[in-house]
Scaffold this motif. Sequence first.
Motif, PDB file in Angstrom:
ATOM      1  N   ARG A  84      -8.349  -4.261   2.029  1.00 59.21           N
ATOM      2  CA  ARG A  84      -8.829  -3.461   0.904  1.00 59.21           C
ATOM      3  C   ARG A  84      -8.432  -1.994   1.009  1.00 59.21           C
ATOM      4  O   ARG A  84      -8.897  -1.186   0.210  1.00 59.21           O
ATOM      5  CB  ARG A  84     -10.345  -3.565   0.811  1.00 59.21           C
ATOM      6  CG  ARG A  84     -10.824  -4.971   0.492  1.00 59.21           C
ATOM      7  CD  ARG A  84     -12.324  -5.013   0.320  1.00 59.21           C
ATOM      8  NE  ARG A  84     -12.794  -6.354  -0.001  1.00 59.21           N
ATOM      9  CZ  ARG A  84     -14.069  -6.667  -0.197  1.00 59.21           C
ATOM     10  NH1 ARG A  84     -15.010  -5.736  -0.112  1.00 59.21           N
ATOM     11  NH2 ARG A  84     -14.405  -7.910  -0.478  1.00 59.21           N
ATOM     12  N   GLY A  85      -7.642  -1.635   1.979  1.00 62.97           N
ATOM     13  CA  GLY A  85      -7.279  -0.229   2.095  1.00 62.97           C
ATOM     14  C   GLY A  85      -6.526   0.081   3.362  1.00 62.97           C
ATOM     15  O   GLY A  85      -5.518  -0.563   3.657  1.00 62.97           O
ATOM     16  N   SER A 129     -11.237   2.643   1.907  1.00 60.05           N
ATOM     17  CA  SER A 129     -10.826   1.930   0.704  1.00 60.05           C
ATOM     18  C   SER A 129      -9.541   2.551   0.170  1.00 60.05           C
ATOM     19  O   SER A 129      -9.426   3.783   0.099  1.00 60.05           O
ATOM     20  CB  SER A 129     -11.936   2.002  -0.336  1.00 60.05           C
ATOM     21  OG  SER A 129     -11.529   1.391  -1.534  1.00 60.05           O
ATOM     22  N   ARG A 165       0.829  -1.191   0.000  1.00 60.43           N
ATOM     23  CA  ARG A 165       0.000   0.000   0.000  1.00 60.43           C
ATOM     24  C   ARG A 165       0.866   1.245   0.000  1.00 60.43           C
ATOM     25  O   ARG A 165       1.838   1.338   0.752  1.00 60.43           O
ATOM     26  CB  ARG A 165      -0.915   0.019   1.219  1.00 60.43           C
ATOM     27  CG  ARG A 165      -1.882  -1.146   1.309  1.00 60.43           C
ATOM     28  CD  ARG A 165      -2.976  -1.033   0.273  1.00 60.43           C
ATOM     29  NE  ARG A 165      -3.933  -2.132   0.377  1.00 60.43           N
ATOM     30  CZ  ARG A 165      -4.875  -2.371  -0.516  1.00 60.43           C
ATOM     31  NH1 ARG A 165      -4.984  -1.595  -1.570  1.00 60.43           N
ATOM     32  NH2 ARG A 165      -5.708  -3.396  -0.365  1.00 60.43           N
TER      33      ARG A 165
END
Length: 524
Positions: free
Chosen positions: A368-369, A379, A340
């Motif tokens: 997811r984030g 997100s 990320r």
Amino acid sequence: MKMPSAAPRRAAIYLRISLDREMDGLAIERQREDCERLAEREGWTVVETYIDQSISATDATKSRPDYDRMVSDYETGAFDAIVCWDLDRLTRQPRQMEDWVDAARFRGLLLKSVSGDVDLTNENGLLIAGIKIQVARAEVVRKGKRQSKAQQQRAKMGRAPKGMRPLGYAVNGDVIKHEADAVRAIYALFSKPEHPESLRSLARALSGTEVIKELPALPKHTHTVSMEREQARKIRAEDENRPYEPREPKPDGPWSPSTVLGILRNPRYAALSTYTPKEYQKDGNRRRTWRAQIIRDEAGEPIRGQWDAIVDDEIWWKVQEILDDKKRVTNTSGATKRKRLGSGLYRCGLVDSETGQACGKKVTGAPRGYTCPGHMVRSGPAIDDFVTRVISVRLAKKDAVKKIITPVDTPKTKSIDAAISDQRARITRAQHDYDAEIIEGHDLKRVRDAAGTRIQELEAQKMLQSRTGALLPILGVDNPAAAFEHASLELRRQIIDVLATVLLLPQPRGRKGFDPASVEIVWK
């Protein structure tokens, strides 16, 4: 008294000592005096003196900067004779000796040593040189075994290992309070149950680029130690009533996460005696794991060191469990690369209704984030795309790069400039020698190529002296915005960290899709 040679020669003096424990340069100076007297007896003109201090010639993988410079200068015709204190001061590598043998046989190089002449142009001289090199290498092996045995014995007695002092301890083993406080803070912040700090954030706090209240910034440890050694040299020179020649200490700079990891892994902070053998292990590596470094008695219990612990056993072993935890690994391949863009970089911007203060904690990566426990789950892709677009627009502005890179004129950059000038002068000298038909065209090309490569390396080193040197793949191109968008994840993270603080706010309830107002970018 020996009569000078019929044809005076231009001589280079090469000086080397494997380990100058006092770092006062006296051993090198003794070699220099003997070599200069020898050159004077021969009637030679000393054109350059090359010095490699505290550098071994036994390990072929280690670079000897002045030796390499001497080889390059010889190729340009800077000298035609070498003076050294002994042959093993020049080299202990048979391959390197073969190069000097060829230079003596085919190009007329003369080699003189204080300990005795060696004629590399006949079989007897070659035999003597070969024997001396092999004897020197064998003595190094024997000496290494003796030293390893002594170090192992020290460790079993619980005595501190020799070498550079670790952060928090003086050379004599005493605790240095402000450094020890920093070590305790590093352990505590890394191992706290909620929102522990990462290796990178701890390194930034030590560097002063991020504020963590419990951990004040400190000068880089190698810089501190080199300053201490330089002060000790000055005091010794004054006590011995001899001239003091200051040396440039190692530069200060940012701490690295690997240095923080070394602090967290070091058993000495828990007063555990350690020993690291130099021989190769079964896995083909020289260095043993931290567990294998701890010396144990016959009952299998760790041997306690004869110094005060900075952290207790409980927190030290707790930190090792955290570092060993496979959950810290972000993928099954064993790599620890982030997936990320904002994990551990973006911060929670939720404002407490009672205090009016923003949370400010770093968000962590979620499937997811991003998440800040108890505050939000966001997100990731939409946020990352938005941040990337905003940063790219900022980088497209003409003044962006100038505001990031701040040139600093330091003694280090001045020395690099001088080295660049030397390399350019080498090219000029080679061109003059070529014009005068002293060297051939291929010799000129070789000098140009070698000097050109070295100039590029030095210019890169100069740029790396700035705090943003690692960002040159982005900042050093014509279109930084485009380079940023196509850069690696780590480079993009570093650019964002330099330019801005990214605050994530909770997504408004009932609103679908990404809301740019839920991401606040504060420019630094």
